[in-house]
Design a protein around this motif. Structure first.
Motif, PDB file in Angstrom:
ATOM      1  N   ARG A 159       0.847  -1.196   0.000  1.00 57.23           N
ATOM      2  CA  ARG A 159       0.000   0.000   0.000  1.00 57.23           C
ATOM      3  C   ARG A 159       0.877   1.237   0.000  1.00 57.23           C
ATOM      4  O   ARG A 159       1.961   1.240   0.600  1.00 57.23           O
ATOM      5  N   ASP A 160       0.390   2.282  -0.655  1.00 60.46           N
ATOM      6  CA  ASP A 160       1.153   3.527  -0.665  1.00 60.46           C
ATOM      7  C   ASP A 160       1.246   4.087   0.756  1.00 60.46           C
ATOM      8  O   ASP A 160       0.434   3.756   1.626  1.00 60.46           O
ATOM      9  N   PRO A 161       2.227   4.943   1.017  1.00 57.67           N
ATOM     10  CA  PRO A 161       2.431   5.459   2.382  1.00 57.67           C
ATOM     11  C   PRO A 161       1.232   6.210   2.952  1.00 57.67           C
ATOM     12  O   PRO A 161       1.058   6.250   4.171  1.00 57.67           O
ATOM     13  N   SER A 162       0.416   6.809   2.096  1.00 53.68           N
ATOM     14  CA  SER A 162      -0.771   7.513   2.585  1.00 53.68           C
ATOM     15  C   SER A 162      -1.942   6.568   2.826  1.00 53.68           C
ATOM     16  O   SER A 162      -2.900   6.932   3.504  1.00 53.68           O
ATOM     17  N   GLU A 188      -0.726  -2.406   6.233  1.00 48.95           N
ATOM     18  CA  GLU A 188      -0.637  -1.048   6.755  1.00 48.95           C
ATOM     19  C   GLU A 188      -0.218  -0.057   5.666  1.00 48.95           C
ATOM     20  O   GLU A 188       0.467  -0.427   4.712  1.00 48.95           O
ATOM     21  N   PRO A 189      -0.621   1.203   5.788  1.00 44.90           N
ATOM     22  CA  PRO A 189      -0.133   2.218   4.850  1.00 44.90           C
ATOM     23  C   PRO A 189       1.392   2.246   4.824  1.00 44.90           C
ATOM     24  O   PRO A 189       2.039   2.274   5.870  1.00 44.90           O
ATOM     25  N   GLY A 190       1.955   2.210   3.624  1.00 45.99           N
ATOM     26  CA  GLY A 190       3.403   2.220   3.478  1.00 45.99           C
ATOM     27  C   GLY A 190       4.069   0.875   3.685  1.00 45.99           C
ATOM     28  O   GLY A 190       5.298   0.770   3.606  1.00 45.99           O
ATOM     29  N   GLU A 191       3.294  -0.167   3.927  1.00 45.26           N
ATOM     30  CA  GLU A 191       3.861  -1.495   4.176  1.00 45.26           C
ATOM     31  C   GLU A 191       3.992  -2.267   2.867  1.00 45.26           C
ATOM     32  O   GLU A 191       3.087  -2.269   2.028  1.00 45.26           O
ATOM     33  N   ILE A 192       5.122  -2.915   2.695  1.00 44.96           N
ATOM     34  CA  ILE A 192       5.338  -3.864   1.599  1.00 44.96           C
ATOM     35  C   ILE A 192       5.515  -5.226   2.249  1.00 44.96           C
ATOM     36  O   ILE A 192       6.530  -5.499   2.895  1.00 44.96           O
ATOM     37  N   LEU A 193       4.516  -6.065   2.115  1.00 41.57           N
ATOM     38  CA  LEU A 193       4.456  -7.346   2.824  1.00 41.57           C
ATOM     39  C   LEU A 193       4.857  -8.467   1.877  1.00 41.57           C
ATOM     40  O   LEU A 193       4.275  -8.600   0.798  1.00 41.57           O
ATOM     41  N   VAL A 194       5.835  -9.259   2.253  1.00 40.20           N
ATOM     42  CA  VAL A 194       6.344 -10.338   1.405  1.00 40.20           C
ATOM     43  C   VAL A 194       5.975 -11.684   2.011  1.00 40.20           C
ATOM     44  O   VAL A 194       6.356 -11.999   3.146  1.00 40.20           O
ATOM     45  N   ILE A 195       5.232 -12.475   1.253  1.00 35.12           N
ATOM     46  CA  ILE A 195       4.833 -13.815   1.684  1.00 35.12           C
ATOM     47  C   ILE A 195       5.559 -14.814   0.781  1.00 35.12           C
ATOM     48  O   ILE A 195       5.296 -14.877  -0.422  1.00 35.12           O
TER      49      ILE A 195
END
Length: 505
Positions: free
Chosen positions: A187-190, A232-239
């Motif tokens: 998600r983008d930081p905003s 979360e905003p700004g989160e890059i989640l790697v599975i």
């Protein structure tokens, strides 16, 4: 029809043997977010080629139309990870097949597949920079820009290169990205657009559960997945396979990168007003609950007209189906509590079998199209004071036709209430609003002038303050939301040339 157009729906699955079929059902639940095209891509090891491949099926049309051959899930879309997309174009041509997502590219380190919901507010600057490097484009969508940035990154590894690409992007993006070995959710930081993480029970013969990400939680319900939390905003989640080994029951120990925003969080409040399904949980709150609160606040900002002496029957409140149904329920409940007696009733019947591309044979007038989609219930409306509740007024042209139909059905008075403030500004974060000149609140000026143009006895809007109070009542905070389309307060800078050119200010 006269509504702000939905952006797109994204969905992803990791570690489930039936990933593509689950994605198909997930996209079906997200169909309201985009009806122009649909696509699914999977990742699977091809023994004949000795490497991973990414088969893809995508085309124009609804999910049911694009995937009308069941054999595709047995012969083509195989593998235990997949991503999918339903599209409504907010940037890029709607008729160019190259713009249909997901996008897939192959580079020196393998494959990337990407599905995107949102708009990049600095897309023009990125495109110009890439053109100067000699980059060739196959589409006009800003989604392709992200893939080129990742492909040209000097970082090592697909995840690091995607992180590098996203750090160069501004605006709104919720992404699902498939590599040969991982599913990435970002998600983008905003945090403009929603994106949620869910968990599936471990499939037969597998030690670990499957994981899913989706634009809305209603896509989890259809496949029996459990909502875990929002990305979360700004989160890059790697599975990936490694993260499956250490994931906690809450699913919070995946690899991840955080991109904090110096501008703060600005989640799109229009998700609550119109876009999201009422049975979804978005930004941590149930959409149905927020819309009911908005309806209750509307009862204070724009009350039911008082019954005049000798008028007899209490006013009828009717929703413009279907997105304003729950707001109308809250409006009636609060109105009666306040002593403004009214009755909720069904005054319009919506034809759910009219597609977006419906063309009336021999007649293409707006009135005919509206009458094909809605029909008044004359027995309910005749000789009654009618209060019509809609989620929003954008151009107002459909509302004008509906008011005319209600009057023709015999209503004694027609009053109109909008469960959101006047839409006065365009959106550059993934919603397709018309230009300022086309917006009813700008085109006709005052509320009284809009009411006269609509042909109603009175018109009332929910205030911006009332809307945000409703969000705060249903949630823990109202300071994390973007309401630029109502207030003109843009939380993330927009390219000036884009604003002028696209909206003719």
């Amino acid at each position: 029809m006269d509504k702000a157009r939905d952006h797109c729906g994204v969905f992803g699955v990791f570690n489930h043997p039936d990933a593509a079929r689950l994605t198909y059902f997930g996209l079906h639940a997200l169909q309201h977010r985009g009806q122009e095209s649909a696509g699914i891509v999977t990742s699977v090891y091809d023994e004949t080629k000795g490497r991973k491949v990414m088969p893809i099926v995508k085309d124009f049309g609804l999910v049911l139309d694009v995937f009308d051959d069941e054999d595709v899930f047995e012969d083509t879309l195989v593998g235990d990870s997949a991503i999918g997309h339903t599209r409504y174009s907010t940037s890029g041509s709607a008729t160019n097949p190259a713009n249909v997502q997901p996008f897939v590219v192959h580079d020196r380190e393998g494959h990337f597949a990407l599905a995107h919901n949102g708009n990049l507010s600095n897309a023009r600057a990125i495109r110009e920079r890439l053109v100067e490097r000699g980059t060739l484009f196959s589409s006009s969508s800003d989604t392709e820009l992200i893939l080129h940035l990742a492909a040209q990154s000097q970082e090592n590894g697909p995840v690091a290169r995607m992180v590098d690409a996203l750090r160069q992007c501004e605006g709104a993006f919720s992404l699902v990205i498939l590599t040969d070995d991982a599913l990435i959710a970002a998600r983008d930081p905003s945090g403009f657009r929603p994106l949620a993480l869910g968990r599936l029970p471990a499939a037969e013969g597998r030690q670990h559960p499957g994981w899913v990400v989706a634009s809305e939680t209603c896509a989890f319900d259809i496949i029996g997945a459990e909502y875990v939390r929002d990305v979360e905003p700004g989160e890059i989640l790697v599975i990936d396979r490694e993260s499956l080994e250490r994931a906690t029951p809450e699913g919070t120990e995946f690899n991840g990168v955080c991109m904090p925003s110096p501008l703060g969080v600005s989640q799109c409040v229009f998700e609550y007003v119109y876009f999201s399904r009422p049975d979804s949980k978005v930004f941590g709150a149930t959409v149905d609950k927020v819309r009911r609160k908005m309806g209750k606040r509307l009862a204070w900002d724009a009350p039911v007209p008082a019954i005049k002496k000798g008028q007899g029957k209490r006013p009828i409140v009717m929703a413009v189906p279907d997105s304003s149904n729950t707001a109308a329920i809250g409006y009636v409940s609060e109105s009666n509590k306040r002593g403004r007696r009214c009755k909720l009733d069904i005054g319009l019947i919506r034809n759910h079998y009219v597609g977006r591309t419906f063309i009336a044979p021999g007649q293409s007038t707006r009135e005919q199209r509206v009458r094909t989609k809605f029909n008044p219930v004359a027995g309910v409306l005749k000789d009654r004071i009618v209060v019509m509740v809609d989620d929003s007024i954008v151009r107002g042209t459909t509302a004008q036709q509906l008011v005319k139909m209600v009057r023709e059905a015999g209503a004694a008075e027609v009053h109109f209430r909008s469960a959101s403030p006047p839409v006065m500004w365009p959106c550059f974060y993934g919603m397709d609003f018309p230009s300022r000149a086309e917006l009813a609140a700008n085109k006709h000026g005052s509320v009284d002038a809009i009411a006269e143009w609509l042909g109603v006895d009175s018109l009332g809007y929910l205030s911006v303050e009332g809307m945000m109070e409703a969000v705060e009542e249903a949630h823990d905070s109202a300071d994390r939301y973007c309401h630029a389309c109502f207030s003109g307060e843009y939380p993330v800078p927009v390219e000036t040339g884009v604003v002028k050119e696209e909206n003719d200010w």
